[in-house]
Write a protein that holds these residues in place. Structure first.
Motif, PDB file in Angstrom:
ATOM      1  N   SER A  45      -3.133   0.677  -1.257  1.00  0.00           N
ATOM      2  CA  SER A  45      -2.984   1.773  -0.295  1.00  0.00           C
ATOM      3  C   SER A  45      -4.328   2.449  -0.101  1.00  0.00           C
ATOM      4  CB  SER A  45      -1.979   2.810  -0.805  1.00  0.00           C
ATOM      5  OG  SER A  45      -0.703   2.244  -0.914  1.00  0.00           O
ATOM      6  N   THR A  68       2.196  -7.507   5.204  1.00  0.00           N
ATOM      7  CA  THR A  68       2.962  -6.345   5.666  1.00  0.00           C
ATOM      8  C   THR A  68       2.031  -5.138   5.667  1.00  0.00           C
ATOM      9  OG1 THR A  68       3.744  -5.777   3.451  1.00  0.00           O
ATOM     10  CG2 THR A  68       5.174  -7.183   4.786  1.00  0.00           C
ATOM     11  N   THR A  70       2.312  -0.837   6.320  1.00  0.00           N
ATOM     12  CA  THR A  70       3.107   0.362   6.569  1.00  0.00           C
ATOM     13  C   THR A  70       2.142   1.529   6.700  1.00  0.00           C
ATOM     14  OG1 THR A  70       4.875  -0.538   5.185  1.00  0.00           O
ATOM     15  CG2 THR A  70       4.987   1.814   5.713  1.00  0.00           C
ATOM     16  N   GLY A  72       2.030   5.688   7.197  1.00  0.00           N
ATOM     17  CA  GLY A  72       2.863   6.874   7.139  1.00  0.00           C
ATOM     18  C   GLY A  72       2.055   8.120   6.834  1.00  0.00           C
ATOM     19  N   MET A  76       3.561   8.996   1.328  1.00  0.00           N
ATOM     20  CA  MET A  76       3.383   7.627   0.846  1.00  0.00           C
ATOM     21  C   MET A  76       2.441   7.564  -0.358  1.00  0.00           C
ATOM     22  SD  MET A  76       3.317   5.277   4.282  1.00  0.00           S
ATOM     23  CE  MET A  76       2.670   3.901   3.359  1.00  0.00           C
TER      24      MET A  76
END
Length: 156
Positions: A45, A68, A70, A72, A76
């Motif tokens: 991340s 993938t 993501t 946010g 998160m």
């Protein structure tokens, strides 16, 4: 290319490519342009748009395997009021109070710890390879860790 329709402001991106075997790259058109640049599998991340006026509207992925992504908000980030540990890149929301922190890293590549507090954005550690040291750290703060190995942060 992935288009983001999020408002300006801090974002957290989680990117995973567990079966990647060659160069894995995640780029942003925002201030933090090169988010990931690894050889092989990747999971981690990172924050985006922490600087005033920065706004990411597109992300570009170059990966040799299924991935993938993501994107946010701050929820998160991993949240803790005390010690933290991880492996690889991560973002931690430290909710406690502290004046300093003992930091260790067992990775072999670049190890960086950025700390965003209400007062400033600081590069607390920038080192190649293993690391052990104590640095100033005022909490609460958002902390971004870049590491190729296991790390710990122990505030005090």
């Amino acid at each position: 290319m992935i288009t983001l329709d999020r408002p300006a402001g801090l974002k957290i991106a989680k990117f995973e490519c567990p079966a990647c075997t060659s160069n894995t790259v995640l780029k942003s058109n925002g201030f933090d342009s090169l988010l990931v640049n690894e050889i092989g599998a990747y999971s981690g991340s990172m924050w985006m748009d922490v600087r005033d006026g920065s706004r990411t509207t597109t992300l570009t992925v170059n990966a040799s395997g299924a991935w993938t992504l993501t994107v946010g908000e701050i929820d998160m980030a991993t949240m803790t009021a005390g010690s933290m540990q991880g492996n690889g890149d991560g973002v931690v929301l430290f909710t406690g109070t502290a004046r300093k922190a003992k930091i260790t890293n067992n990775g072999e590549s670049n190890f960086a710890v950025h700390v965003l507090s209400s007062k400033s954005l600081d590069l607390a550690v920038n080192h190649i390879g293993g690391y052990e040291g104590t640095v100033p750290l005022e909490g609460p703060a958002l902390i971004q860790i870049t590491s190729s190995g296991a790390w710990t942060i122990t505030p005090s």
